[in-house]
Enzyme design. Structure first.
Site, PDB file in Angstrom:
ATOM      1  N   ASP A  64       0.823  -1.226   0.000  1.00  0.00           N
ATOM      2  CA  ASP A  64       0.000   0.000   0.000  1.00  0.00           C
ATOM      3  C   ASP A  64       0.852   1.269   0.000  1.00  0.00           C
ATOM      4  O   ASP A  64       0.619   2.181  -0.783  1.00  0.00           O
ATOM      5  CB  ASP A  64      -1.056   0.007   1.126  1.00  0.00           C
ATOM      6  CG  ASP A  64      -0.517  -0.116   2.543  1.00  0.00           C
ATOM      7  OD1 ASP A  64       0.695  -0.356   2.725  1.00  0.00           O
ATOM      8  OD2 ASP A  64      -1.325   0.040   3.489  1.00  0.00           O
ATOM      9  N   GLY A 117      -2.720  -8.431  14.252  1.00  0.00           N
ATOM     10  CA  GLY A 117      -2.508  -8.069  12.842  1.00  0.00           C
ATOM     11  C   GLY A 117      -3.804  -7.905  12.073  1.00  0.00           C
ATOM     12  O   GLY A 117      -3.808  -7.941  10.847  1.00  0.00           O
ATOM     13  N   SER A 152      -6.843  -3.578  14.802  1.00  0.00           N
ATOM     14  CA  SER A 152      -7.741  -3.002  15.805  1.00  0.00           C
ATOM     15  C   SER A 152      -7.534  -1.486  15.853  1.00  0.00           C
ATOM     16  O   SER A 152      -8.469  -0.735  16.148  1.00  0.00           O
ATOM     17  CB  SER A 152      -7.461  -3.618  17.172  1.00  0.00           C
ATOM     18  OG  SER A 152      -6.110  -3.468  17.517  1.00  0.00           O
ATOM     19  N   GLU A 177      -2.605   8.155  12.526  1.00  0.00           N
ATOM     20  CA  GLU A 177      -1.629   7.103  12.856  1.00  0.00           C
ATOM     21  C   GLU A 177      -0.216   7.527  12.447  1.00  0.00           C
ATOM     22  O   GLU A 177       0.752   7.308  13.168  1.00  0.00           O
ATOM     23  CB  GLU A 177      -2.032   5.791  12.175  1.00  0.00           C
ATOM     24  CG  GLU A 177      -1.163   4.643  12.584  1.00  0.00           C
ATOM     25  CD  GLU A 177      -1.938   3.374  12.899  1.00  0.00           C
ATOM     26  OE1 GLU A 177      -3.175   3.408  12.981  1.00  0.00           O
ATOM     27  OE2 GLU A 177      -1.272   2.348  13.073  1.00  0.00           O
ATOM     28  N   ASP A 183      -5.496  -0.334   5.868  1.00  0.00           N
ATOM     29  CA  ASP A 183      -6.289  -0.782   7.016  1.00  0.00           C
ATOM     30  C   ASP A 183      -7.499   0.118   7.239  1.00  0.00           C
ATOM     31  O   ASP A 183      -8.624  -0.356   7.457  1.00  0.00           O
ATOM     32  CB  ASP A 183      -5.425  -0.813   8.280  1.00  0.00           C
ATOM     33  CG  ASP A 183      -4.276  -1.790   8.152  1.00  0.00           C
ATOM     34  OD1 ASP A 183      -4.237  -2.531   7.153  1.00  0.00           O
ATOM     35  OD2 ASP A 183      -3.405  -1.812   9.039  1.00  0.00           O
TER      36      ASP A 183
HETATM   37  C1  GAF Z   1       0.035  -2.580   8.477  1.00  0.00           C
HETATM   38  C2  GAF Z   1      -0.187  -1.193   7.901  1.00  0.00           C
HETATM   39  F1  GAF Z   1      -0.976  -0.449   8.728  1.00  0.00           F
HETATM   40  C3  GAF Z   1      -0.806  -1.244   6.501  1.00  0.00           C
HETATM   41  O1  GAF Z   1      -0.861   0.057   5.957  1.00  0.00           O
HETATM   42  C4  GAF Z   1      -0.036  -2.184   5.585  1.00  0.00           C
HETATM   43  O2  GAF Z   1       1.154  -1.581   5.135  1.00  0.00           O
HETATM   44  C5  GAF Z   1       0.235  -3.524   6.275  1.00  0.00           C
HETATM   45  O3  GAF Z   1       0.816  -3.358   7.557  1.00  0.00           O
HETATM   46  C6  GAF Z   1       1.165  -4.391   5.456  1.00  0.00           C
HETATM   47  O4  GAF Z   1       0.581  -4.701   4.243  1.00  0.00           O
HETATM   48  O5  GAF Z   1      -1.180  -3.236   8.717  1.00  0.00           O
END
Ligand code: GAF
Length: 385
Positions: free
Chosen positions: A36, A123, A126, A159, A171
């Site tokens: 991402d 993972g 939350s 964040e 996320d």
């Molecule tokens: C964490 C991050 F928050 C996401 O943005 C993403 O990069 C992920 O790790 C890994 O794919 O959840």
């Protein structure tokens, strides 16, 4: 906790009733990990586990919070110049409020109760669920009129800036935009997205939890991000045609290997391969070829473990054990890494058998019981009251 109990708890803590109640889910990601923030694609979905936020204004001028999950209270001194808390969980809320305050100084005295069943440190994000439930509740209460995408971007900025984890957008996007029965194919560069029906008939999605909390993840996460930026800078200075990682071929990478060094090269190789894997995996979904899709998940695990180096012994153990089991169509570590869960697609009715085959060996090897979460794909952030 049922809604009635939450309302009662809110009344006990704050001597008033909430004006708004929201719920926002955790997420899974089928494929496309650590892509991402590298302008790639991801394929996440919201799940049934959720964080609820109950909210009402107060006249104290402070932000008061109670977490039913942690059984802890937290209160700010005033509501300007918000300071991070050592308790951690308030920071996701404070970060969101700080983002909103940039446009809406009207936010001062607020009471918030948070509760939920999203496993923490597993993972499944939350933290994004909490951020999205908070921003949605404030947006509803004050009628700010922000779009879902704007709220996602504020949650991510919270964040990045307040919590200090330079996460990508996956996320928060998955939590906000989730849709039952569908995965989201998100282009993290243009932010265009498409819902793909995910026909889980005949399959169960299971999270096998290492019980290793991913506490190392945030600093290593930021390091991975920097390594990718370094590699990408070298690629761009060598190839004018490279605008994002998607324009990079393995051949281009090979040509830059000496100037990058082994470690940065491996990080970039993983990203390039994962982007290609995700595109092929979407074709598999369209062709309803889940067997092929699952093989690509194993491929992702291998890349995350050996090239990107965000796995750990516990995750590798479970992913390898899954690969030996005919009931497992595909499995891989999920999320930021260094702990948390392996996501496995398992033939329906075979989960108990799978657990019987893996869990005792895991216990023997690591001295802890492996956790299990059976997940269903659910809807995104919503207002309940
Ligand atoms: C964490 C991050 F928050 C996401 O943005 C993403 O990069 C992920 O790790 C890994 O794919 O959840």
């Amino acid at each position: 906790m049922e809604l009635a109990q939450l309302r009662q708890l809110f009344a006990e803590k704050f001597q008033q009733q909430p004006t708004v109640v929201t719920a926002s889910p955790g997420r899974i990601n089928l494929i496309g990990e650590h892509t991402d923030y590298n302008h790639g694609f991801v394929l996440p979905a919201a799940i049934q586990f959720k964080v609820c936020v109950l909210l009402a204004p107060n006249v104290t001028g402070s932000i008061r919070m109670y977490s039913a999950s942690h059984q802890q209270s937290f209160e700010t001194i005033g509501s300007a110049h918000l300071q991070a808390s050592d308790l951690q969980w308030p920071n996701y809320i404070l970060g969101v409020i700080e983002q909103l305050q940039k446009q809406h100084p009207v936010i001062n005295g607020i009471d918030l109760l948070i509760a939920g069943d999203v496993p923490v440190g597993a993972g499944v994000s939350s933290s994004a669920a909490l951020e999205c439930a908070t921003v949605f509740a404030l947006n509803e209460h004050f009628n700010f009129g922000h779009s879902k995408l704007e709220m996602v971007q504020m949650a991510q900025a919270a964040e990045n800036e307040f919590v200090g984890v330079k996460c990508g957008i996956m996320d928060q996007f998955a939590s906000m935009f989730g849709k039952a029965g569908h995965v989201i194919k998100l282009d993290c560069d243009s932010l265009e997205y498409e819902y793909f029906p995910f026909d889980a008939a005949g399959l169960e999605i299971v999270l096998l939890d290492t019980q290793v909390k991913h506490s190392l993840a945030s600093s290593e996460y930021n390091t991975r991000r920097k390594e990718c930026e370094t590699g990408f800078g070298i690629l761009q200075s060598n190839f004018a045609s490279v605008k994002t990682f998607r324009d990079v071929t393995e051949d281009m990478l090979q040509q830059c290997k000496d100037s990058m060094g082994e470690k940065v090269y491996n990080r970039c190789l993983y990203v390039v391969q994962e982007n290609a894997r995700l595109a092929a995996a979407c074709d598999d979904l369209l062709a309803n070829n889940l067997a092929s899709f699952g093989q690509r998940m194993f491929g992702t695990h291998h890349g995350l473990s050996k090239l990107y180096e965000v796995s750990c012994a516990e995750l590798d153990f479970i992913a390898d054990a899954c690969q030996q089991q005919p009931a497992v169509i595909g499995a891989r570590m999920m999320g930021g890494g260094f702990g948390g869960c392996v996501i496995a697609l398992v033939k329906a009715g075979e989960v108990d058998h799978l657990l019987a085959a893996i869990a005792p060996a895991y216990q023997q090897q690591f001295g802890v019981a492996m956790g299990v979460h059976r997940v269903a794909i659910g809807d995104g952030t919503r207002r309940i009251v």
